[in-house]
Design an enzyme around this catalytic site. Structure first.
Site, PDB file in Angstrom:
ATOM      1  N   HIS A 202      53.358 152.868  72.187  1.00  0.00           N
ATOM      2  CA  HIS A 202      52.344 152.643  71.297  1.00  0.00           C
ATOM      3  C   HIS A 202      50.893 153.340  71.322  1.00  0.00           C
ATOM      4  CE1 HIS A 202      51.788 149.022  73.462  1.00  0.00           C
ATOM      5  NE2 HIS A 202      50.390 149.121  72.925  1.00  0.00           N
TER       6      HIS A 202
HETATM    7  N1  UDP Z   1      57.040 142.528  72.500  1.00  0.00           N
HETATM    8  C1  UDP Z   1      57.928 142.072  71.414  1.00  0.00           C
HETATM    9  N2  UDP Z   1      58.515 142.772  70.584  1.00  0.00           N
HETATM   10  C2  UDP Z   1      58.658 144.014  70.636  1.00  0.00           C
HETATM   11  C3  UDP Z   1      57.909 144.859  71.649  1.00  0.00           C
HETATM   12  C4  UDP Z   1      57.121 144.080  72.463  1.00  0.00           C
HETATM   13  O1  UDP Z   1      57.892 140.606  71.631  1.00  0.00           O
HETATM   14  O2  UDP Z   1      59.307 144.626  69.824  1.00  0.00           O
HETATM   15  C5  UDP Z   1      56.112 141.801  73.288  1.00  0.00           C
HETATM   16  C6  UDP Z   1      56.622 142.153  74.752  1.00  0.00           C
HETATM   17  O3  UDP Z   1      57.692 141.242  75.403  1.00  0.00           O
HETATM   18  C7  UDP Z   1      55.116 141.716  75.442  1.00  0.00           C
HETATM   19  C8  UDP Z   1      54.183 141.944  74.539  1.00  0.00           C
HETATM   20  O4  UDP Z   1      54.860 142.089  73.212  1.00  0.00           O
HETATM   21  O5  UDP Z   1      55.196 140.433  75.773  1.00  0.00           O
HETATM   22  C9  UDP Z   1      53.451 143.541  74.740  1.00  0.00           C
HETATM   23  O6  UDP Z   1      52.769 143.848  73.526  1.00  0.00           O
HETATM   24  P1  UDP Z   1      52.278 145.555  73.409  1.00  0.00           P
HETATM   25  O7  UDP Z   1      53.179 146.184  74.126  1.00  0.00           O
HETATM   26  O8  UDP Z   1      52.232 145.591  72.000  1.00  0.00           O
HETATM   27  O9  UDP Z   1      50.707 145.202  73.894  1.00  0.00           O
HETATM   28  P2  UDP Z   1      50.075 145.459  75.371  1.00  0.00           P
HETATM   29  O10 UDP Z   1      50.552 144.701  76.368  1.00  0.00           O
HETATM   30  O11 UDP Z   1      50.338 146.912  75.695  1.00  0.00           O
HETATM   31  O12 UDP Z   1      48.848 145.203  75.257  1.00  0.00           O
END
Ligand code: UDP
Length: 364
Positions: A207
């Protein structure tokens, strides 16, 4: 009785605040804790499902700011949140992570003279083209309590001149949530329902703007996933941003049967898919940490990471955005050339308890 208010807005925020809310309940005579949801993520699958899966109370305040450019979103959160803080006068504001809600809340609270606790402070990618890096730096500068997840974050804050008394190495609240739900994760039947064989499929998520906003890069990424789908089934739950880009660029058609695009998944189902994956390919921050904790091989399609412990200690392979290299590393891993990993220090499911202790004592 001191009043604490947590500001959350995006998927990873909910996961980080859930264990803190729980840990603070132990101190209900000393502190009250409320949650304000900015509405940065508003889709049910990016928001409501997490409150259910994580057993969190409904937010006490909902600002409903929705999408928009960075400036629009940040500004709307600031305008609405100022009213909530002026009316409720909390003694402390808790902000997790590095999203626009984190930055907006930190700016508003600091100008109103309300102390701020930043959960997941000090992480640095040293890449200011990432919006998250700006959010992290600014939030840390105005925070009173800096709760860090790994040694690198402590070093970064010290290098920036932050006083030692403000820095607290407490561990990782993301891992607290994972630990707390591990039984449900292992018991989930999602692999079966999706017709997947455990430890014999690839899970992918993307993303970040560098991967999904550029047509050429996203197209190359899809071609890589298509080629990998010849080796193993690939499951790719789509972040709303990625879903829009794939559609706009016309890249969501004529996909091989083995490449499964899905809606974003709930917390338990997604973790379960991660737990049993042979390989995860991602640009997410949190997923680099969760794979390290679960000892699952992870390829990070980014030039840098703000979470170097996942490389130095964990199972993360930081390969850059060159997709030939991504494919080669993936093929190596699928052929059994894997990296051993350990669980980083203090990632033990007790970070939120440590945070609650520090806050209650500090506010006492
Ligand atoms: N996650 C989820 N469902 C999904 C994709 C990710 O529950 O379809 C969870 C993942 O396990 C993690 C969190 O969302 O705990 C990560 O979020 P994201 O990748 O959106 O944000 P970032 O960590 O990059 O800020």
């Amino acid at each position: 009785m001191k009043k604490l208010l947590s500001i959350v807005g995006a998927r990873p925020n909910f996961i980080k605040i859930a264990p803190i809310d729980k840990a603070l309940r132990k101190y209900r005579k000393e502190v009250s804790h409320q949650i304000c949801h900015t509405g940065q993520h508003f889709d049910d699958r990016m928001s409501r499902i997490f409150f259910e899966d994580l057993d969190m109370p409904k937010p006490h305040f909902y600002l409903g700011v929705g999408g928009g450019s960075h400036a629009e979103q940040t500004a709307r959160i600031m305008l609405e949140l100022e009213k909530v803080l002026a009316a409720g006068k909390p003694d402390l504001v808790i902000v997790p992570g590095d999203v626009n809600s984190t930055l907006a809340a930190a700016l508003v609270a600091s100008k109103m003279g309300i102390p701020i606790a930043h959960v997941e402070a000090g992480l640095r990618s040293f890449d200011k083209s990432m919006p998250e890096e700006i959010n992290r730096i600014v939030t840390d500068v105005v925070s009173e309590y800096l709760f860090v997840t790994e040694h690198s974050a402590m070093r970064n804050l010290r290098d920036e001149g932050v006083a030692d008394r403000k820095i607290h190495f407490v561990g990782n609240v993301m891992i607290d949530s994972l630990e707390a739900h591990y039984e449900a994760v292992e018991a989930s039947d999602i692999t079966q329902r999706m017709g997947l064989e455990k430890e014999n499929y690839i899970l992918a998520t993307f993303h970040r703007p560098t991967n999904v906003d550029d047509k050429q890069q996203l197209s190359a990424l899809m071609n890589t996933l298509k080629r990998l789908a010849k080796e193993r089934p690939v499951v790719f739950p789509l972040h709303p941003r990625t879903c829009i880009r794939l559609r706009d660029f016309g890249l969501d058609k004529r996909l091989p049967k083995n490449l499964h695009l899905t809606d974003p998944l709930g917390y338990i189902e997604f973790l379960s898919l991660m737990r049993y994956a042979e390989l995860v390919i991602t640009d997410s921050g949190g997923i680099q940490e969760e794979t390290t904790y679960m000892n699952v091989q992870c390829i990070t399609v980014r030039k840098n990471t703000e979470r170097p412990v996942t490389i130095d200690v964990g199972t993360n392979h930081l390969v850059g955005t060159d997709l030939e290299k991504v494919e080669k590393t993936a093929m190596d891993i699928l052929s059994g050339i894997t990296k051993p990993g350990r669980i980083p220090e203090l990632w033990d499911g007790k970070a939120a308890r440590r945070i609650a202790e520090v806050l209650v004592e500090g506010l006492g």
